[in-house]
Enzyme design. Structure first.
Site, short mmCIF file in Angstrom:
data_model
loop_
_atom_site.label_atom_id
_atom_site.label_comp_id
_atom_site.label_asym_id
_atom_site.label_seq_id
_atom_site.Cartn_x
_atom_site.Cartn_y
_atom_site.Cartn_z
N GLN A 219 37.34 25.57 -17.15
CA GLN A 219 37.50 24.91 -15.12
C GLN A 219 37.74 25.13 -14.46
O GLN A 219 37.65 26.75 -14.16
CB GLN A 219 38.40 23.85 -15.47
CG GLN A 219 40.27 24.74 -15.91
CD GLN A 219 40.14 24.83 -17.47
OE1 GLN A 219 39.42 25.06 -17.85
NE2 GLN A 219 41.56 24.55 -17.85
N HIS B 127 44.49 18.89 -15.63
CA HIS B 127 44.00 18.05 -14.47
C HIS B 127 43.20 16.91 -15.68
O HIS B 127 42.38 17.40 -16.49
CB HIS B 127 43.70 18.66 -14.18
CG HIS B 127 42.53 19.18 -13.41
ND1 HIS B 127 42.58 20.01 -13.18
CD2 HIS B 127 40.94 18.90 -13.09
CE1 HIS B 127 41.21 21.06 -13.64
NE2 HIS B 127 40.42 19.89 -13.54
N ILE C 78 39.37 15.24 -4.28
CA ILE C 78 38.41 15.68 -2.33
C ILE C 78 36.74 15.59 -2.75
O ILE C 78 36.58 14.97 -1.73
CB ILE C 78 38.55 17.21 -2.31
CG1 ILE C 78 39.06 17.21 -0.79
CG2 ILE C 78 37.94 18.09 -3.06
CD1 ILE C 78 39.51 18.72 -0.43
P1 5GP Z 1 36.98 21.31 -12.65
O1 5GP Z 1 38.55 22.36 -12.51
O2 5GP Z 1 37.37 19.88 -13.44
O3 5GP Z 1 35.61 21.71 -13.06
O4 5GP Z 1 36.85 20.64 -11.27
C1 5GP Z 1 38.68 20.67 -10.13
C2 5GP Z 1 38.50 19.82 -9.75
O5 5GP Z 1 39.12 19.78 -8.62
C3 5GP Z 1 36.65 18.83 -8.73
O6 5GP Z 1 36.72 17.53 -9.20
C4 5GP Z 1 37.19 19.30 -7.14
O7 5GP Z 1 37.25 17.89 -6.58
C5 5GP Z 1 38.72 19.08 -7.51
N1 5GP Z 1 39.21 19.84 -6.23
C6 5GP Z 1 39.94 20.60 -6.06
N2 5GP Z 1 40.40 21.47 -5.24
C7 5GP Z 1 40.85 20.28 -4.83
C8 5GP Z 1 41.67 19.65 -3.46
O8 5GP Z 1 42.41 20.69 -3.30
N3 5GP Z 1 42.24 18.37 -3.16
C9 5GP Z 1 42.07 17.44 -4.05
N4 5GP Z 1 42.07 16.13 -3.62
N5 5GP Z 1 40.69 17.48 -5.51
C10 5GP Z 1 40.61 19.00 -5.40
#
Ligand code: 5GP
Ligand code: ZN
Length: 110
Positions: free
Chosen positions: A90, A96, A31
């Site tokens: 995370q 992910h 997103i």
């Molecule tokens: P991390 O846990 O890897 O530090 O960050 C989570 C990642 O998931 C971020 O890059 C954020 O932009 C993405 N993200 C969080 N919520 C959503 C969502 O509802 N939809 C999408 N497509 N990506 C998301």
């Protein structure tokens, strides 16, 4: 797993266009993309961190999915990065794999 946004995405409770999908994983655009291609690959089952992943099948699926998206987006030769969170640091506690590109060689992505 309740209160997990990625589990809701897997179940279709939050509408999302999947750019890749198989028996083990789904993939969709981040997103908040940090590059032209920024795709998240997530297991269909809730796994909280890389060190707790039990299924080798997920890794095989991620490999195939990344290969497909890399080819589709002509990232071969341009450079891309695969980032995997583990150990609880995370933002979202559902394993992910970020595919981010093109990045060029040794280019910081953020
Ligand atoms: P991390 O846990 O890897 O530090 O960050 C989570 C990642 O998931 C971020 O890059 C954020 O932009 C993405 N993200 C969080 N919520 C959503 C969502 O509802 N939809 C999408 N497509 N990506 C998301
Ligand atoms: Zn989850």
């Amino acid at each position: 797993m309740t209160d997990c946004i990625f589990c809701e995405i897997v179940k279709g409770e939050i509408p999302k266009d999947f750019v890749y999908k198989d028996a083990n994983i789904v993939a969709f655009d981040d997103i908040h993309p940090v590059a032209k291609v920024h795709v998240l690959f997530i297991p269909k089952v809730h796994v909280d961190a890389f060190e707790n992943l039990q299924e080798d099948d997920v890794l095989m699926s991620v490999r195939r999915g990344i290969q497909k998206i890399v080819e589709q987006n002509e990232l071969v030769g341009k450079g891309y990065k695969i980032l995997v969170n583990g150990g609880g640091g995370q933002v979202i506690n559902h394993l992910h794999f970020h595919l981010i590109g093109p990045t060029g060689l040794h280019t910081p992505v953020k």
